[in-house]
Design a protein around this motif. Structure first.
Motif, PDB file in Angstrom:
ATOM      1  N   GLU A  18       0.818  -1.221   0.000  1.00 38.34           N
ATOM      2  CA  GLU A  18       0.000   0.000   0.000  1.00 38.34           C
ATOM      3  C   GLU A  18       0.847   1.265   0.000  1.00 38.34           C
ATOM      4  OE1 GLU A  18      -3.475   0.296   2.591  1.00 38.34           O
ATOM      5  OE2 GLU A  18      -3.132  -1.798   3.085  1.00 38.34           O
ATOM      6  N   PHE A  19       2.098   1.149   0.438  1.00 41.78           N
ATOM      7  CA  PHE A  19       2.956   2.326   0.520  1.00 41.78           C
ATOM      8  C   PHE A  19       3.815   2.527  -0.726  1.00 41.78           C
ATOM      9  CE2 PHE A  19       1.883   1.955   4.992  1.00 41.78           C
ATOM     10  CZ  PHE A  19       1.647   3.281   5.308  1.00 41.78           C
ATOM     11  N   ASN A  20       3.700   1.657  -1.724  1.00 39.22           N
ATOM     12  CA  ASN A  20       4.419   1.880  -2.982  1.00 39.22           C
ATOM     13  C   ASN A  20       3.993   3.223  -3.557  1.00 39.22           C
ATOM     14  OD1 ASN A  20       5.670  -0.560  -2.776  1.00 39.22           O
ATOM     15  ND2 ASN A  20       4.401  -1.586  -4.293  1.00 39.22           N
ATOM     16  N   GLY A  21       4.951   3.991  -4.009  1.00 34.34           N
ATOM     17  CA  GLY A  21       4.655   5.308  -4.542  1.00 34.34           C
ATOM     18  C   GLY A  21       4.461   6.374  -3.481  1.00 34.34           C
ATOM     19  N   SER A  22       4.847   6.073  -2.244  1.00 38.14           N
ATOM     20  CA  SER A  22       4.677   7.036  -1.149  1.00 38.14           C
ATOM     21  C   SER A  22       5.802   8.059  -1.126  1.00 38.14           C
ATOM     22  CB  SER A  22       4.657   6.315   0.198  1.00 38.14           C
ATOM     23  OG  SER A  22       3.508   5.540   0.339  1.00 38.14           O
ATOM     24  N   THR A  23       5.536   9.150  -0.439  1.00 34.52           N
ATOM     25  CA  THR A  23       6.520  10.186  -0.177  1.00 34.52           C
ATOM     26  C   THR A  23       6.887  10.128   1.297  1.00 34.52           C
ATOM     27  OG1 THR A  23       5.572  11.598  -1.883  1.00 34.52           O
ATOM     28  CG2 THR A  23       6.943  12.675  -0.235  1.00 34.52           C
ATOM     29  N   ILE A  24       8.176  10.262   1.596  1.00 32.42           N
ATOM     30  CA  ILE A  24       8.648  10.362   2.973  1.00 32.42           C
ATOM     31  C   ILE A  24       9.169  11.776   3.169  1.00 32.42           C
ATOM     32  CG2 ILE A  24      10.314   9.551   4.685  1.00 32.42           C
ATOM     33  CD1 ILE A  24      10.386   6.887   3.177  1.00 32.42           C
ATOM     34  N   LYS A  25       8.603  12.473   4.149  1.00 28.49           N
ATOM     35  CA  LYS A  25       9.079  13.816   4.495  1.00 28.49           C
ATOM     36  C   LYS A  25       9.672  13.767   5.896  1.00 28.49           C
ATOM     37  CE  LYS A  25       6.005  16.731   1.795  1.00 28.49           C
ATOM     38  NZ  LYS A  25       5.061  17.870   1.850  1.00 28.49           N
ATOM     39  N   ILE A  26      10.815  14.434   6.058  1.00 27.13           N
ATOM     40  CA  ILE A  26      11.464  14.540   7.364  1.00 27.13           C
ATOM     41  C   ILE A  26      11.401  16.010   7.778  1.00 27.13           C
ATOM     42  CG2 ILE A  26      13.537  14.077   8.711  1.00 27.13           C
ATOM     43  CD1 ILE A  26      12.428  11.584   7.300  1.00 27.13           C
ATOM     44  N   ASP A  35      14.137  16.869   4.515  1.00 26.62           N
ATOM     45  CA  ASP A  35      14.409  15.927   3.437  1.00 26.62           C
ATOM     46  C   ASP A  35      13.097  15.393   2.880  1.00 26.62           C
ATOM     47  OD1 ASP A  35      15.962  14.407   1.734  1.00 26.62           O
ATOM     48  OD2 ASP A  35      16.985  13.303   3.315  1.00 26.62           O
ATOM     49  N   VAL A  36      13.106  15.028   1.603  1.00 22.03           N
ATOM     50  CA  VAL A  36      11.954  14.389   0.943  1.00 22.03           C
ATOM     51  C   VAL A  36      12.486  13.235   0.116  1.00 22.03           C
ATOM     52  CG1 VAL A  36      10.063  14.670  -0.691  1.00 22.03           C
ATOM     53  CG2 VAL A  36      10.681  16.569   0.804  1.00 22.03           C
ATOM     54  N   LYS A  37      11.891  12.072   0.280  1.00 22.17           N
ATOM     55  CA  LYS A  37      12.289  10.880  -0.464  1.00 22.17           C
ATOM     56  C   LYS A  37      11.040  10.217  -1.028  1.00 22.17           C
ATOM     57  CE  LYS A  37      16.617  11.121   0.830  1.00 22.17           C
ATOM     58  NZ  LYS A  37      17.655  11.498  -0.084  1.00 22.17           N
ATOM     59  N   MET A  38      11.230   9.457  -2.101  1.00 18.52           N
ATOM     60  CA  MET A  38      10.137   8.698  -2.711  1.00 18.52           C
ATOM     61  C   MET A  38      10.375   7.210  -2.493  1.00 18.52           C
ATOM     62  SD  MET A  38       8.193  11.018  -3.951  1.00 18.52           S
ATOM     63  CE  MET A  38       7.057  10.019  -4.893  1.00 18.52           C
ATOM     64  N   VAL A  39       9.300   6.468  -2.193  1.00 19.70           N
ATOM     65  CA  VAL A  39       9.361   5.028  -2.018  1.00 19.70           C
ATOM     66  C   VAL A  39       8.801   4.380  -3.276  1.00 19.70           C
ATOM     67  CG1 VAL A  39       8.525   3.075  -0.663  1.00 19.70           C
ATOM     68  CG2 VAL A  39       9.037   5.245   0.466  1.00 19.70           C
ATOM     69  N   THR A  40       9.523   3.421  -3.809  1.00 19.15           N
ATOM     70  CA  THR A  40       9.025   2.695  -4.981  1.00 19.15           C
ATOM     71  C   THR A  40       8.584   1.308  -4.534  1.00 19.15           C
ATOM     72  OG1 THR A  40      11.288   2.086  -5.555  1.00 19.15           O
ATOM     73  CG2 THR A  40      10.376   4.032  -6.627  1.00 19.15           C
ATOM     74  N   ILE A  61       5.004   9.729   6.283  1.00 23.03           N
ATOM     75  CA  ILE A  61       4.932   8.862   5.107  1.00 23.03           C
ATOM     76  C   ILE A  61       3.505   8.911   4.589  1.00 23.03           C
ATOM     77  CG2 ILE A  61       5.298   6.537   4.221  1.00 23.03           C
ATOM     78  CD1 ILE A  61       7.010   6.088   6.818  1.00 23.03           C
ATOM     79  N   PHE A  62       3.356   9.249   3.304  1.00 24.45           N
ATOM     80  CA  PHE A  62       1.990   9.365   2.792  1.00 24.45           C
ATOM     81  C   PHE A  62       1.923   9.076   1.300  1.00 24.45           C
ATOM     82  CE2 PHE A  62       3.938  13.471   2.324  1.00 24.45           C
ATOM     83  CZ  PHE A  62       3.477  13.934   1.102  1.00 24.45           C
ATOM     84  N   ASN A  63       0.739   8.694   0.876  1.00 22.09           N
ATOM     85  CA  ASN A  63       0.389   8.583  -0.536  1.00 22.09           C
ATOM     86  C   ASN A  63      -1.098   8.899  -0.652  1.00 22.09           C
ATOM     87  OD1 ASN A  63      -1.025   6.228   0.125  1.00 22.09           O
ATOM     88  ND2 ASN A  63       0.554   4.868  -0.638  1.00 22.09           N
ATOM     89  N   ASP A  64      -1.721   8.556  -1.757  1.00 24.56           N
ATOM     90  CA  ASP A  64      -3.131   8.885  -1.951  1.00 24.56           C
ATOM     91  C   ASP A  64      -4.052   8.179  -0.962  1.00 24.56           C
ATOM     92  OD1 ASP A  64      -2.473  10.525  -4.056  1.00 24.56           O
ATOM     93  OD2 ASP A  64      -2.827   8.997  -5.576  1.00 24.56           O
ATOM     94  N   ASN A  65      -3.605   7.030  -0.419  1.00 18.85           N
ATOM     95  CA  ASN A  65      -4.471   6.206   0.417  1.00 18.85           C
ATOM     96  C   ASN A  65      -4.085   6.143   1.885  1.00 18.85           C
ATOM     97  OD1 ASN A  65      -5.914   5.350  -1.935  1.00 18.85           O
ATOM     98  ND2 ASN A  65      -4.205   3.970  -2.376  1.00 18.85           N
ATOM     99  N   ARG A  66      -2.849   6.451   2.224  1.00 13.39           N
ATOM    100  CA  ARG A  66      -2.345   6.234   3.585  1.00 13.39           C
ATOM    101  C   ARG A  66      -1.561   7.440   4.075  1.00 13.39           C
ATOM    102  NH1 ARG A  66      -3.437   1.443   6.273  1.00 13.39           N
ATOM    103  NH2 ARG A  66      -1.367   1.512   7.095  1.00 13.39           N
ATOM    104  N   PHE A  67      -1.554   7.609   5.414  1.00 16.07           N
ATOM    105  CA  PHE A  67      -0.783   8.660   6.071  1.00 16.07           C
ATOM    106  C   PHE A  67      -0.295   8.114   7.407  1.00 16.07           C
ATOM    107  CE2 PHE A  67      -0.284  12.049   9.112  1.00 16.07           C
ATOM    108  CZ  PHE A  67       0.405  13.011   8.413  1.00 16.07           C
TER     109      PHE A  67
END
Length: 75
Positions: A18-26, A35-40, A61-67
């Motif tokens: 579910e976290f594929n395509g998520s963004t990680i913000k620090i 920092d900002v990173k992308m999860v594949t 950590i967030f994407n369209d469906n999860r936070f």
């Protein structure tokens, strides 16, 4: 899951895809974006925090469906 105190690397384990395509913000304790990173397609993500100043940080950590948000301490 990941340890909440570190001085060099932070490991973030994802329980599902579910976290594929998520963004990680620090964010630091003042709310500044550090920092900002992308999860594949990763189930375990490694983040190098060795250059961060000691202190409290928020990992978002967030994407369209999860936070998800967690606090960590960098020593």
């Amino acid at each position: 899951k990941y340890k909440s105190v570190t001085n060099d690397r932070l490991y973030i384990e994802f329980n599902s895809s579910e976290f594929n395509g998520s963004t990680i913000k620090i964010m630091n304790s003042l709310g500044s974006l550090i920092d900002v990173k992308m999860v594949t397609d990763q189930m375990l993500y490694q983040l190098n925090v060795s250059d961060y100043a000691s202190g409290l940080y928020q990992v978002i950590i967030f994407n369209d469906n999860r936070f998800v948000s967690h606090k960590i301490i960098v020593q």
